[in-house]
Scaffold this active site. Structure first.
Site, PDB file in Angstrom:
ATOM      1  N   THR A  26      15.888  42.752 -72.483  1.00  0.00           N
ATOM      2  CA  THR A  26      16.523  41.782 -71.586  1.00  0.00           C
ATOM      3  C   THR A  26      17.592  41.002 -72.350  1.00  0.00           C
ATOM      4  OG1 THR A  26      14.520  41.601 -70.294  1.00  0.00           O
ATOM      5  CG2 THR A  26      16.085  39.770 -70.111  1.00  0.00           C
ATOM      6  N   THR A  45      21.974  40.625 -88.723  1.00  0.00           N
ATOM      7  CA  THR A  45      21.078  41.629 -89.311  1.00  0.00           C
ATOM      8  C   THR A  45      20.927  42.827 -88.378  1.00  0.00           C
ATOM      9  OG1 THR A  45      19.888  39.893 -90.492  1.00  0.00           O
ATOM     10  CG2 THR A  45      18.746  41.993 -90.221  1.00  0.00           C
ATOM     11  N   CYS A 101      13.993  33.851-104.181  1.00  0.00           N
ATOM     12  CA  CYS A 101      12.698  33.492-104.736  1.00  0.00           C
ATOM     13  C   CYS A 101      11.733  34.640-104.471  1.00  0.00           C
ATOM     14  CB  CYS A 101      12.203  32.209-104.094  1.00  0.00           C
ATOM     15  SG  CYS A 101      10.957  31.423-105.085  1.00  0.00           S
TER      16      CYS A 101
HETATM   17  N1  PLP Z   1      25.665  39.470 -93.097  1.00  0.00           N
HETATM   18  C1  PLP Z   1      26.098  38.408 -93.797  1.00  0.00           C
HETATM   19  C2  PLP Z   1      27.315  38.539 -94.649  1.00  0.00           C
HETATM   20  C3  PLP Z   1      25.437  37.186 -93.712  1.00  0.00           C
HETATM   21  O1  PLP Z   1      25.872  36.143 -94.403  1.00  0.00           O
HETATM   22  C4  PLP Z   1      24.280  37.098 -92.881  1.00  0.00           C
HETATM   23  C5  PLP Z   1      23.512  35.841 -92.814  1.00  0.00           C
HETATM   24  O2  PLP Z   1      23.452  35.074 -93.763  1.00  0.00           O
HETATM   25  C6  PLP Z   1      23.876  38.226 -92.174  1.00  0.00           C
HETATM   26  C7  PLP Z   1      24.588  39.392 -92.303  1.00  0.00           C
HETATM   27  C8  PLP Z   1      22.681  38.188 -91.263  1.00  0.00           C
HETATM   28  O3  PLP Z   1      22.979  37.477 -90.103  1.00  0.00           O
HETATM   29  P1  PLP Z   1      21.805  36.899 -89.174  1.00  0.00           P
HETATM   30  O4  PLP Z   1      21.320  35.659 -89.847  1.00  0.00           O
HETATM   31  O5  PLP Z   1      22.460  36.591 -87.877  1.00  0.00           O
HETATM   32  O6  PLP Z   1      20.780  37.948 -89.054  1.00  0.00           O
END
Ligand code: PLP
Length: 399
Positions: free
Chosen positions: A238, A73, A326
């Site tokens: 950090t 993310t 959901c």
């Molecule tokens: N992008 C994709 C295609 C994902 O499947 C996911 C997690 O399911 C993410 C981004 C987000 O990753 P993270 O859980 O490390 O934040």
């Protein structure tokens, strides 16, 4: 430890022993802050830079092109927001796709509220973006394109190499979310031709809460958080050296084992698909069967709600997932399946089976054995409900 059959590896994977050991060793023997000048700090710094080299080597990148983050993310947000803000004086238009992960979609929505324009490209029935449509979407004011390599719900692989070439010809930066693809398909940043690539450790048997962003040398992006000068000034805070070391170890091992694991998972996945479709009627496979990850199977079971199936399987010790979200108590069908033109009532009846390196053939066969009765029962209940609803509508009351 939770017992059962775990077929939800796209959600997260169990950490592999080697990664866990590597992480424990750093916590134990190398706990210094990698920014500290003293020898404790220097030891942590060395572990960090070794891990950067190890990670970079797995994806055909140079060490200084890797920025460590807290996960997929954050990597997607840093890439999209960081590149959009850096290029604001050149343009205001971003191109992405309707089936992206929310880490990309919601970041784009936020940028729209800040004055950027975003095109959300459609996909075809197989879940693929059309190359000509992509080319046409790039305009004079387009500064960035963000298209994922592998979809998290269907496993569908987009033609990223071709798209990044088109973007480059038009002087548009290209970000790619490789979170689901890493460790499952051969990944070479240079060969893919992208400017940025996002990774998440917990999707390839590394730890949770750690990720990386590949930023091709010369790509202009700005940090999205303010703080210290860590990670080339792009990601203050950090540095989580133990998790990074473990993630790099997990990616290296996944890369070394890639061919063998992919072939095994593909075989298991096809055994599961054939077993299910051979024993249960009214099942449809979602997403391209050709352009796909080796380990994901997305199926719709006509007349049987995905949520009900998920719960029944869970009670029998099998973990899978639906792509449904959901929202305020209502189950919304997956935006990915809807974008592929799958009707909402069919999308609601879908399950994602995602396999991992620990899965065995007996587990697959067990699922194939228990699923037909579950589907049959859930379909029966749904039919009874429909009939009762119809009686009520005719004013006949309940019996
Ligand atoms: N992008 C994709 C295609 C994902 O499947 C996911 C997690 O399911 C993410 C981004 C987000 O990753 P993270 O859980 O490390 O934040």
């Amino acid at each position: 430890m939770t017992e059962g059959i775990y077929l939800d590896n796209s959600a997260t994977t169990p950490i592999r022993e080697e990664a866990l050991e590597a992480m424990a060793a750093v916590y134990r023997d190398c706990f210094g802050n990698s920014s500290s000048v003293h020898s404790f700090g220097q030891a942590a710094r060395k572990a960090l830079e070794d891990a950067r080299e190890e990670f970079a080597a797995c994806i055909g990148a140079q060490a200084e092109e890797i920025v460590f983050t807290s996960g997929g993310t954050e990597s997607d947000n840093l890439a999209i927001r960081g590149a959009a803000l850096a290029a604001r004086d050149r343009g205001d238009h971003i191109v992405t796709c309707a089936t992206e992960h929310h880490a990309v979609l919601h970041c784009c929505r936020a940028l729209e509220r800040e004055g950027f324009r975003v095109t959300y490209l459609p996909v075809d029935q197989e879940g693929l973006v059309d190359l000509e449509g992509f080319r046409e979407a790039l305009g004079e004011r387009t500064i960035l394109a963000s298209i994922m390599l592998a979809n998290n719900e269907t496993g569908v692989l987009q033609p990223v190499r071709e798209m990044s070439r088109i973007a480059r010809e038009r002087g548009v930066l290209f970000h790619c979310d490789a979170v689901q693809a890493a460790g499952k398909v051969d990944l070479d940043a240079r060969d893919l031709g992208v400017d940025m690539l996002a990774f998440s450790g917990h999707k390839f048997c590394g730890p949770k809460g750690v990720g990386a962003l590949y930023v091709r040398k010369g790509t202009e992006i700005v940090p999205i958080m303010q703080g210290g000068h860590h990670e080339y000034g792009l990601r203050p805070g950090t540095v989580n050296v133990p998790a990074i070391v473990a993630m790099a170890r997990a990616l290296r091992l996944a890369t070394l084992e890639l061919e063998e694991t992919s072939a095994r998972l593909r075989e298991l996945r096809e055994r599961l698909a054939a077993g299910i479709t051979g024993r249960i009627g009214g099942v449809r496979r979602n997403g391209s069967a050709k352009h796909t990850l080796p380990n994901v199977l997305n199926l719709s079971f006509e007349g049987a709600e995905g949520e009900a199936l998920l719960l029944a399987l869970d009670m029998a010790g099998v973990a899978v997932s639906t792509g449904s979200a959901c929202t305020s108590g209502e189950v919304e069908p997956s935006h990915v399946l809807l974008a592929m033109g799958i009707p909402p009532r069919v999308a609601q009846c879908s399950l994602r089976f995602s396999l991992g390196r620990h899965n065995r053939v007996e587990e697959i066969d067990h699922v194939v054995d228990i699923l037909p009765t579950m589907v049959e029962r859930i379909r029966e209940v749904a039919e009874v409900r429909v009939r009762a609803g119809a009686r009520l509508e005719r004013g006949e009351g309940a019996t």
